[in-house]
Scaffold this motif. Structure first.
Motif, PDB file in Angstrom:
ATOM      1  N   GLU A 137      -5.608  -2.384  -7.781  1.00  0.00           N
ATOM      2  CA  GLU A 137      -6.711  -2.698  -6.870  1.00  0.00           C
ATOM      3  C   GLU A 137      -6.300  -2.507  -5.410  1.00  0.00           C
ATOM      4  O   GLU A 137      -7.062  -1.960  -4.597  1.00  0.00           O
ATOM      5  CB  GLU A 137      -7.157  -4.144  -7.101  1.00  0.00           C
ATOM      6  CG  GLU A 137      -8.216  -4.634  -6.126  1.00  0.00           C
ATOM      7  CD  GLU A 137      -8.253  -6.146  -6.046  1.00  0.00           C
ATOM      8  OE1 GLU A 137      -8.605  -6.662  -4.963  1.00  0.00           O
ATOM      9  OE2 GLU A 137      -7.927  -6.814  -7.046  1.00  0.00           O
TER      10      GLU A 137
ATOM     11  N   VAL B 239      -9.325   6.711  -6.948  1.00  0.00           N
ATOM     12  CA  VAL B 239      -8.842   6.137  -8.214  1.00  0.00           C
ATOM     13  C   VAL B 239      -7.769   7.010  -8.868  1.00  0.00           C
ATOM     14  O   VAL B 239      -6.713   6.495  -9.268  1.00  0.00           O
ATOM     15  CB  VAL B 239     -10.021   5.885  -9.180  1.00  0.00           C
ATOM     16  CG1 VAL B 239      -9.510   5.519 -10.576  1.00  0.00           C
ATOM     17  CG2 VAL B 239     -10.909   4.767  -8.647  1.00  0.00           C
TER      18      VAL B 239
ATOM     19  N   LEU C 238     -15.064  -0.165 -15.642  1.00  0.00           N
ATOM     20  CA  LEU C 238     -15.226  -0.499 -14.221  1.00  0.00           C
ATOM     21  C   LEU C 238     -14.422   0.450 -13.343  1.00  0.00           C
ATOM     22  O   LEU C 238     -14.886   0.888 -12.284  1.00  0.00           O
ATOM     23  CB  LEU C 238     -14.777  -1.945 -13.969  1.00  0.00           C
ATOM     24  CG  LEU C 238     -15.741  -3.059 -14.379  1.00  0.00           C
ATOM     25  CD1 LEU C 238     -15.077  -4.424 -14.208  1.00  0.00           C
ATOM     26  CD2 LEU C 238     -17.023  -3.000 -13.557  1.00  0.00           C
ATOM     27  N   LEU C 239     -13.232   0.770 -13.799  1.00  0.00           N
ATOM     28  CA  LEU C 239     -12.368   1.677 -13.038  1.00  0.00           C
ATOM     29  C   LEU C 239     -12.982   3.077 -12.969  1.00  0.00           C
ATOM     30  O   LEU C 239     -12.945   3.731 -11.918  1.00  0.00           O
ATOM     31  CB  LEU C 239     -10.990   1.731 -13.700  1.00  0.00           C
ATOM     32  CG  LEU C 239      -9.831   2.293 -12.876  1.00  0.00           C
ATOM     33  CD1 LEU C 239      -9.607   1.471 -11.626  1.00  0.00           C
ATOM     34  CD2 LEU C 239      -8.563   2.319 -13.715  1.00  0.00           C
TER      35      LEU C 239
ATOM     36  N   ARG D 126     -16.215   3.801 -13.179  1.00  0.00           N
ATOM     37  CA  ARG D 126     -17.372   3.746 -12.275  1.00  0.00           C
ATOM     38  C   ARG D 126     -16.931   3.688 -10.821  1.00  0.00           C
ATOM     39  O   ARG D 126     -17.578   4.257  -9.938  1.00  0.00           O
ATOM     40  CB  ARG D 126     -18.226   2.524 -12.611  1.00  0.00           C
ATOM     41  CG  ARG D 126     -18.979   2.649 -13.927  1.00  0.00           C
ATOM     42  CD  ARG D 126     -19.616   1.346 -14.309  1.00  0.00           C
ATOM     43  NE  ARG D 126     -20.114   1.367 -15.682  1.00  0.00           N
ATOM     44  CZ  ARG D 126     -20.336   0.289 -16.408  1.00  0.00           C
ATOM     45  NH1 ARG D 126     -20.089  -0.914 -15.892  1.00  0.00           N
ATOM     46  NH2 ARG D 126     -20.787   0.389 -17.638  1.00  0.00           N
ATOM     47  N   LEU D 127     -15.829   2.998 -10.592  1.00  0.00           N
ATOM     48  CA  LEU D 127     -15.299   2.914  -9.232  1.00  0.00           C
ATOM     49  C   LEU D 127     -14.873   4.290  -8.736  1.00  0.00           C
ATOM     50  O   LEU D 127     -15.051   4.634  -7.564  1.00  0.00           O
ATOM     51  CB  LEU D 127     -14.114   1.951  -9.201  1.00  0.00           C
ATOM     52  CG  LEU D 127     -13.509   1.594  -7.843  1.00  0.00           C
ATOM     53  CD1 LEU D 127     -14.557   0.966  -6.931  1.00  0.00           C
ATOM     54  CD2 LEU D 127     -12.347   0.637  -8.025  1.00  0.00           C
TER      55      LEU D 127
ATOM     56  N   GLY E 157     -18.138   6.281  -7.889  1.00  0.00           N
ATOM     57  CA  GLY E 157     -18.991   5.765  -6.819  1.00  0.00           C
ATOM     58  C   GLY E 157     -18.791   6.477  -5.495  1.00  0.00           C
ATOM     59  O   GLY E 157     -17.708   6.975  -5.184  1.00  0.00           O
TER      60      GLY E 157
ATOM     61  N   LYS F 227     -18.359   2.071  -2.488  1.00  0.00           N
ATOM     62  CA  LYS F 227     -16.999   1.788  -2.953  1.00  0.00           C
ATOM     63  C   LYS F 227     -16.601   0.345  -2.684  1.00  0.00           C
ATOM     64  O   LYS F 227     -16.008  -0.316  -3.545  1.00  0.00           O
ATOM     65  CB  LYS F 227     -16.002   2.739  -2.294  1.00  0.00           C
ATOM     66  CG  LYS F 227     -14.565   2.521  -2.776  1.00  0.00           C
ATOM     67  CD  LYS F 227     -13.597   3.514  -2.166  1.00  0.00           C
ATOM     68  CE  LYS F 227     -12.184   3.244  -2.663  1.00  0.00           C
ATOM     69  NZ  LYS F 227     -11.200   4.193  -2.118  1.00  0.00           N
TER      70      LYS F 227
ATOM     71  N   GLN G 153     -18.293  -2.010  -5.143  1.00  0.00           N
ATOM     72  CA  GLN G 153     -17.718  -1.870  -6.478  1.00  0.00           C
ATOM     73  C   GLN G 153     -16.290  -2.410  -6.526  1.00  0.00           C
ATOM     74  O   GLN G 153     -15.867  -2.995  -7.527  1.00  0.00           O
ATOM     75  CB  GLN G 153     -17.735  -0.400  -6.899  1.00  0.00           C
ATOM     76  CG  GLN G 153     -19.131   0.136  -7.172  1.00  0.00           C
ATOM     77  CD  GLN G 153     -19.112   1.618  -7.501  1.00  0.00           C
ATOM     78  OE1 GLN G 153     -18.229   2.352  -7.059  1.00  0.00           O
ATOM     79  NE2 GLN G 153     -20.097   2.066  -8.269  1.00  0.00           N
ATOM     80  N   LEU G 154     -15.571  -2.215  -5.431  1.00  0.00           N
ATOM     81  CA  LEU G 154     -14.203  -2.721  -5.359  1.00  0.00           C
ATOM     82  C   LEU G 154     -14.182  -4.248  -5.390  1.00  0.00           C
ATOM     83  O   LEU G 154     -13.303  -4.855  -6.009  1.00  0.00           O
ATOM     84  CB  LEU G 154     -13.521  -2.202  -4.094  1.00  0.00           C
ATOM     85  CG  LEU G 154     -12.011  -2.453  -3.963  1.00  0.00           C
ATOM     86  CD1 LEU G 154     -11.262  -1.858  -5.143  1.00  0.00           C
ATOM     87  CD2 LEU G 154     -11.486  -1.866  -2.663  1.00  0.00           C
TER      88      LEU G 154
ATOM     89  N   PHE H  70     -14.729  -5.224  -8.920  1.00  0.00           N
ATOM     90  CA  PHE H  70     -13.485  -4.991  -9.659  1.00  0.00           C
ATOM     91  C   PHE H  70     -12.472  -6.090  -9.345  1.00  0.00           C
ATOM     92  O   PHE H  70     -11.803  -6.618 -10.242  1.00  0.00           O
ATOM     93  CB  PHE H  70     -12.921  -3.618  -9.275  1.00  0.00           C
ATOM     94  CG  PHE H  70     -11.705  -3.204 -10.054  1.00  0.00           C
ATOM     95  CD1 PHE H  70     -11.822  -2.687 -11.334  1.00  0.00           C
ATOM     96  CD2 PHE H  70     -10.438  -3.326  -9.502  1.00  0.00           C
ATOM     97  CE1 PHE H  70     -10.698  -2.296 -12.055  1.00  0.00           C
ATOM     98  CE2 PHE H  70      -9.311  -2.943 -10.210  1.00  0.00           C
ATOM     99  CZ  PHE H  70      -9.445  -2.427 -11.490  1.00  0.00           C
TER     100      PHE H  70
END
Length: 260
Positions: free
Chosen positions: A127, A135, A189-190, A192-193, A196, A201, A204-205, A208
């Motif tokens: 993260e 990512v 989730l990763l 989608r991150l 995005g 971002k 979404q971060l 996450f």
């Protein structure tokens, strides 16, 4: 039995005189057994022995042990060799060949709990990297500091992404390799991150980050619960031992009083 001893002596003499090489025989025949290598063998071996392990050498050892077992079994049954005994020889050899793989599977399953506890802390470090990199780049940079058990899966994940696979499948494959609590959800989730836009971002971060923090809390609770259970078990054992000792002393005292 005498024939087996004589045969062993002859083989030994030929080996010493370099007229026969069992190592060369095994090395020559090993490629023919390559199709028997399990799909997850490399992964399981890497999990146990680390990323520096020589997979081919380990597999050759398995083949060698299996072949030697078959040969030894054939010599044992040589005096009454028949179709059933030959089949039995190959079955025993195959079981010996499979045994190291079974051990690796057991080792992996026994370590799933450990993986479950480590995953949130790895995701937390990831993260932090995602705050500064994309990512895929964050995943690549995370390999150096990732726990050894995650490195093979991460390398495969990154190779698939670098190979042009922009679907969710590489992330799901990673989650399947480490089938612990919430791994599927975290990989989605990763993914989608990674998809995005820059505007979304941060939002979404944050999502996450909240999920990772929740996993860390669960992990801490699990560790605390395990420690508490360990302490309770030790306490119960101490109480049991103390109670047993007191009871024994009482019985001895009663016996002495009855004798008086």
């Amino acid at each position: 039995m005498e024939f087996i001893v004589i045969a062993a002596i002859i083989i030994y003499i030929l080996e010493v005189n370099k007229q026969l090489s069992t190592k060369k025989f095994i090395d020559d025949t090993e490629p023919y057994f390559g199709f028997l290598m399990e799909e997850d063998y490399e992964f399981l071996a890497t999990v146990k022995h680390g990323s520096e392990v020589d997979i081919n050498q380990l597999y050759k050892k398995r083949v060698r042990d299996g072949l030697l077992t078959v040969i030894i079994m054939v010599f044992i049954f040589l005096s009454k060799l028949n179709f059933i005994s030959v089949i039995a020889c190959f079955i025993v050899g195959y079981l010996v060949f499979k045994f190291p793989y079974t051990q690796l599977k057991r080792y992996y399953k026994s370590n799933l709990h450990h993986i479950n506890l480590m995953l949130p802390y790895y995701l937390k470090s990831l993260e932090i990297l995602i705050q500064h990199y994309t990512v895929p780049v964050a995943l690549t940079r995370s390999i150096k500091t990732a726990p050894d058990i995650f490195k093979p899966g991460l390398e495969r994940l990154i190779n698939k992404i670098d190979g042009g696979d922009s679907t969710v499948e590489p992330y799901m494959d990673f989650a399947k390799e480490y089938p612990v609590r919430d791994s599927m959800r975290m990989m989605r989730l990763l993914y989608r991150l990674g998809l995005g836009s820059q505007e979304n971002k941060q939002e979404q971060l944050m999502m996450f980050s909240r999920t990772v923090s929740a996993l860390q809390n669960k992990s801490r609770e699990q560790k605390y619960k395990e420690r508490l259970e360990t302490m309770e078990n030790k306490t119960m054992m101490m109480l049991g031992a103390t109670g047993g000792g007191i009871l024994l002393l009482l019985l001895l005292s009663m016996m002495m009083m009855m004798q008086i």
